[in-house]
Design a protein around this motif. Structure first.
Motif, PDB file in Angstrom:
ATOM      1  N   LEU A  94       0.838  -1.185   0.000  1.00  0.00           N
ATOM      2  CA  LEU A  94       0.000   0.000   0.000  1.00  0.00           C
ATOM      3  C   LEU A  94       0.880   1.244   0.000  1.00  0.00           C
ATOM      4  N   HIS A  95       0.686   2.090  -0.984  1.00  0.00           N
ATOM      5  CA  HIS A  95       1.567   3.234  -1.225  1.00  0.00           C
ATOM      6  C   HIS A  95       0.880   4.556  -0.899  1.00  0.00           C
ATOM      7  N   THR A  96      -0.364   4.725  -1.359  1.00  0.00           N
ATOM      8  CA  THR A  96      -1.090   5.974  -1.164  1.00  0.00           C
ATOM      9  C   THR A  96      -2.567   5.680  -0.916  1.00  0.00           C
ATOM     10  N   ILE A  97      -3.157   6.419   0.016  1.00  0.00           N
ATOM     11  CA  ILE A  97      -4.583   6.310   0.327  1.00  0.00           C
ATOM     12  C   ILE A  97      -5.262   7.603  -0.088  1.00  0.00           C
ATOM     13  N   SER A  98      -6.332   7.500  -0.841  1.00  0.00           N
ATOM     14  CA  SER A  98      -7.077   8.674  -1.298  1.00  0.00           C
ATOM     15  C   SER A  98      -8.519   8.592  -0.808  1.00  0.00           C
ATOM     16  N   ILE A  99      -9.020   9.705  -0.238  1.00  0.00           N
ATOM     17  CA  ILE A  99     -10.413   9.783   0.219  1.00  0.00           C
ATOM     18  C   ILE A  99     -11.110  10.863  -0.588  1.00  0.00           C
ATOM     19  N   GLU A 124     -23.546  16.431   8.143  1.00  0.00           N
ATOM     20  CA  GLU A 124     -23.391  17.602   7.280  1.00  0.00           C
ATOM     21  C   GLU A 124     -22.278  18.538   7.772  1.00  0.00           C
ATOM     22  N   VAL A 125     -21.188  17.948   8.244  1.00  0.00           N
ATOM     23  CA  VAL A 125     -20.004  18.718   8.597  1.00  0.00           C
ATOM     24  C   VAL A 125     -19.090  18.751   7.380  1.00  0.00           C
ATOM     25  N   VAL A 126     -18.894  19.933   6.816  1.00  0.00           N
ATOM     26  CA  VAL A 126     -18.125  20.086   5.586  1.00  0.00           C
ATOM     27  C   VAL A 126     -16.714  20.560   5.917  1.00  0.00           C
ATOM     28  N   LEU A 127     -15.715  19.887   5.380  1.00  0.00           N
ATOM     29  CA  LEU A 127     -14.317  20.275   5.588  1.00  0.00           C
ATOM     30  C   LEU A 127     -13.948  21.372   4.599  1.00  0.00           C
ATOM     31  N   ARG A 128     -13.542  22.520   5.130  1.00  0.00           N
ATOM     32  CA  ARG A 128     -13.190  23.661   4.286  1.00  0.00           C
ATOM     33  C   ARG A 128     -11.746  24.076   4.563  1.00  0.00           C
ATOM     34  N   GLU A 159     -10.137  20.321  -5.700  1.00  0.00           N
ATOM     35  CA  GLU A 159     -10.647  19.966  -7.011  1.00  0.00           C
ATOM     36  C   GLU A 159     -11.265  18.582  -6.955  1.00  0.00           C
ATOM     37  N   GLU A 160     -12.230  18.367  -7.837  1.00  0.00           N
ATOM     38  CA  GLU A 160     -12.966  17.112  -7.814  1.00  0.00           C
ATOM     39  C   GLU A 160     -12.073  15.915  -8.103  1.00  0.00           C
ATOM     40  N   ASP A 161     -11.132  16.098  -9.043  1.00  0.00           N
ATOM     41  CA  ASP A 161     -10.296  14.976  -9.453  1.00  0.00           C
ATOM     42  C   ASP A 161      -8.878  15.450  -9.653  1.00  0.00           C
ATOM     43  N   ASN A 189     -13.504  27.485   0.730  1.00  0.00           N
ATOM     44  CA  ASN A 189     -13.412  26.430  -0.282  1.00  0.00           C
ATOM     45  C   ASN A 189     -13.552  25.049   0.358  1.00  0.00           C
ATOM     46  N   GLU A 190     -14.313  24.198  -0.269  1.00  0.00           N
ATOM     47  CA  GLU A 190     -14.590  22.864   0.252  1.00  0.00           C
ATOM     48  C   GLU A 190     -13.522  21.873  -0.202  1.00  0.00           C
ATOM     49  N   VAL A 191     -13.019  21.089   0.744  1.00  0.00           N
ATOM     50  CA  VAL A 191     -12.055  20.043   0.412  1.00  0.00           C
ATOM     51  C   VAL A 191     -12.779  18.921  -0.318  1.00  0.00           C
ATOM     52  N   LYS A 192     -12.265  18.557  -1.489  1.00  0.00           N
ATOM     53  CA  LYS A 192     -12.886  17.511  -2.295  1.00  0.00           C
ATOM     54  C   LYS A 192     -12.159  16.169  -2.195  1.00  0.00           C
ATOM     55  N   LYS A 193     -10.875  16.242  -1.851  1.00  0.00           N
ATOM     56  CA  LYS A 193     -10.079  15.025  -1.874  1.00  0.00           C
ATOM     57  C   LYS A 193      -8.950  15.119  -0.852  1.00  0.00           C
TER      58      LYS A 193
END
Length: 419
Positions: A94-99, A124-128, A159-161, A189-193
Motif C-alpha cells: 500500500l503506497h497511497t490512500i485517497s479519500i 453535514e459537517v463540511v471540511l473547508r 478539485e474534484e479529481d 473552499n470545500e475540500v474535495k479530496k
C-alpha cells in the motif's frame, strides 16, 4: 428516515493510515480457530483478504491494473464511493490512500483527526480550507500551480479529481478588484479530496514504482527470496541489513517442525496431492508410496507452499508464487519477491547472476537452459470449477532440471516449483 447504509468512520493519521488501512501494515482477522493475525506489511493480498471479510462495509470493490505489464505496474483498488488504495507495482505494498466524495451519504463517511471531526456526510459537517488551517496550521505553498494544501504525510485538494487526468472543477474565482471577497471565498473552499502518503523530507509524492520506504511495522516480513536449484530457498526478512542472516530452507533436509519454528504455523495443512503429474514421472509411482500421506504446508501470507514427505516429514518441494493480477492464481497467495540464482563465474564472485520474478519467461528460460526451451504442458486451473470462466485460465508448465515454471500467455511467470 433511517439511512440503509452503515456509516464508515475513520481516524486519519498523516503519513501512516486511514483507519485499518495502514501504509506499512494492516490488521486482518481470519476465520481460523482462535487465530487473529497481524500480517506484517500491507500487501495487496492481505488487504483484499481483509476486504473479503468486510463485505458488508465495502460491498463495491474494483481492481484496476495494466494487463500488459501487471507484474511491475501499480495496482489501484477502488472502495466505492469514498476510498482508493494505490499499491506499488513490484512489492504490491500500500503506497497511497485517497479519500474522495466526502459528502456522499451512500454510505455516510466520518473523518476524524485527534478526536476532532473533520468531515461528516452524516451530520453535514463540511471540511473547508479554514478548517484545515485551524487544525493543521500553516504550510508551504504547493508550488505546482494548484491550490492544494500539502502537509507532511497528508494533502488536501479543492478539485474534484486533482491529478487524475480528467475534467476538474477549479476553485471559484472572483473579480481581481474584489481581493477581500476572494480571500473569503478561498477560506470557505470545500475540500474535495484527501491523500495520505508516506512523509518525505522534500514534500514530493513518491513514485509508486519505487515502492514504500521501509518502516518499523514492516519488520518480520519477507522482503526477498533467493532460489537455488537443487538446494532450496533463502528468505531475507525486513529490516534488510548485513547483520540479519537469511532463513535457509533446504530440500530434503528442512523439516515440518523447522518450518513451524521459523515461519510459524501454516495457515492451512493440505493432505491431498494432485496426482495428475505422476504419469510423467520417470520413477515407479507404486514404489514411491509411503505409509503416511504426503502433505502441504500453505503459507498464503508469504506466497509459499511446502510439499512435505509423509514418512520423513522433510521438504520435498517448494512452490513460490508471484501473485500476478489477471492470472488464475491471483489473490490466492501474497507475492513472494523471488530471484533465481545461477552459478558464480569464479570463487571470488560475490554477485552470482540472478533472474527475478518480473523478467520475461524467455529470459528466465535461457538462463536455466541456454541451449533450448523444453516442451510445455497446458494447465487449465478452472477444470475442477464447474461454471467458472477466467479470461486467462490457461497456463503452461515448463520443466527444467530441478525446477518448473508456470507461465502465462503474456510470458509472465506466475509460480516456480523446486524439487
Amino acid at each position: 428516515m433511517t439511512n440503509p447504509y452503515s456509516t464508515l468512520e475513520f481516524d486519519i493519521h498523516p503519513g501512516t493510515s486511514l483507519g485499518l488501512f495502514e501504509i506499512g501494515t494492516v490488521f486482518s482477522y481470519y476465520n481460523f480457530p482462535r487465530l487473529i493475525s497481524k500480517f506484517q506489511g500491507s500487501s495487496l493480498w492481505t488487504i483484499l483478504e481483509t476486504l473479503r471479510r468486510l463485505q458488508h462495509q465495502y460491498p463495491q470493490v474494483d481492481i484496476k491494473f495494466d494487463p500488459d505489464s501487471s507484474t511491475t505496474t501499480p495496482i489501484l483498488i477502488h472502495l466505492r464511493p469514498h476510498i482508493s488504495l494505490l499499491f506499488s507495482g513490484l512489492h504490491q505494498r500500500l503506497h497511497t490512500i485517497s479519500i474522495h466524495s466526502l459528502q456522499t451519504s451512500n454510505p455516510p463517511i466520518i473523518l476524524k483527526y485527534k478526536d476532532t471531526v473533520l468531515s461528516s456526510s452524516k451530520d453535514e459537517v463540511v471540511l473547508r480550507r479554514v478548517s484545515v488551517n485551524r487544525t493543521f496550521g500553516p504550510t508551504y505553498p504547493s508550488g505546482s500551480g494548484s491550490d492544494d494544501l500539502k502537509y507532511p504525510g497528508i494533502w488536501f485538494s479543492f478539485e474534484e479529481d486533482s491529478g487524475g487526468g480528467g475534467v476538474t472543477t477549479t476553485t471559484t474565482k472572483v473579480a481581481e478588484n474584489h481581493r477581500k471577497g476572494k480571500e473569503i471565498e478561498d477560506r470557505s473552499n470545500e475540500v474535495k479530496k484527501i491523500m495520505i502518503l508516506q512523509k518525505c523530507n522534500d514534500g514530493k509524492i513518491q513514485d509508486p514504482l519505487d515502492g514504500v520506504t521501509e518502516c518499523n511495522v514492516m519488520h518480520g516480513d519477507i522482503e526477498r527470496a533467493i532460489i537455488k536449484v537443487h538446494d532450496g530457498i533463502r528468505l531475507y526478512f525486513s529490516p534488510l541489513s548485513t547483520t540479519n542472516k537469511p532463513l535457509h530452507i533446504r530440500l530434503h533436509q528442512t523439516t515440518a517442525q523447522d518450518l513451524t519454528l521459523d515461519l510459524g504455523p501454516p495457515l492451512r495443512i493440505h493432505y491431498k496431492e494432485d496426482e495428475r503429474m505422476t504419469i510423467h514421472s520417470t520413477e515407479n509411482a507404486e514404489d514411491d508410496t509411503n505409509d503416511e500421506s504426503d502433505y502441504f504446508y500453505n503459507y498464503f501470507q508469504h506466497g509459499l507452499d511446502f510439499f512435505i514427505s509423509g514418512s520423513t516429514h522433510t521438504v520435498k518441494k517448494i512452490i513460490i508464487h508471484s501473485n500476478i493480477p489477471g492470472s488464475p492464481l491471483f489473490q490466492r497467495y501474497k507475492r513472494c519477491n523471488w530471484e533465481i540464482e545461477g552459478e558464480p563465474e569464479d570463487d571470488e564472485d560475490d554477485t552470482p547472476p540472478r533472474k527475478r520474478f518480473y523478467d520475461r519467461f524467455e529470459t528466465i528460460s535461457h538462463f536455466l537452459s541456454p541451449k533450448e526451451t523444453p516442451p510445455s504442458m497446458v494447465l487449465n486451473r478452472t477444470d475442477d470449477e464447474d461454471g467458472l470462466q477466467l479470461p486467462n485460465a490457461t497456463t503452461r508448465l515448463y520443466g527444467y532440471d530441478g525446477i518448473i515454471l508456470e507461465v502465462l500467455e503474456s510470458s509472465q511467470v506466475v509460480s516456480v516449483t523446486l524439487f
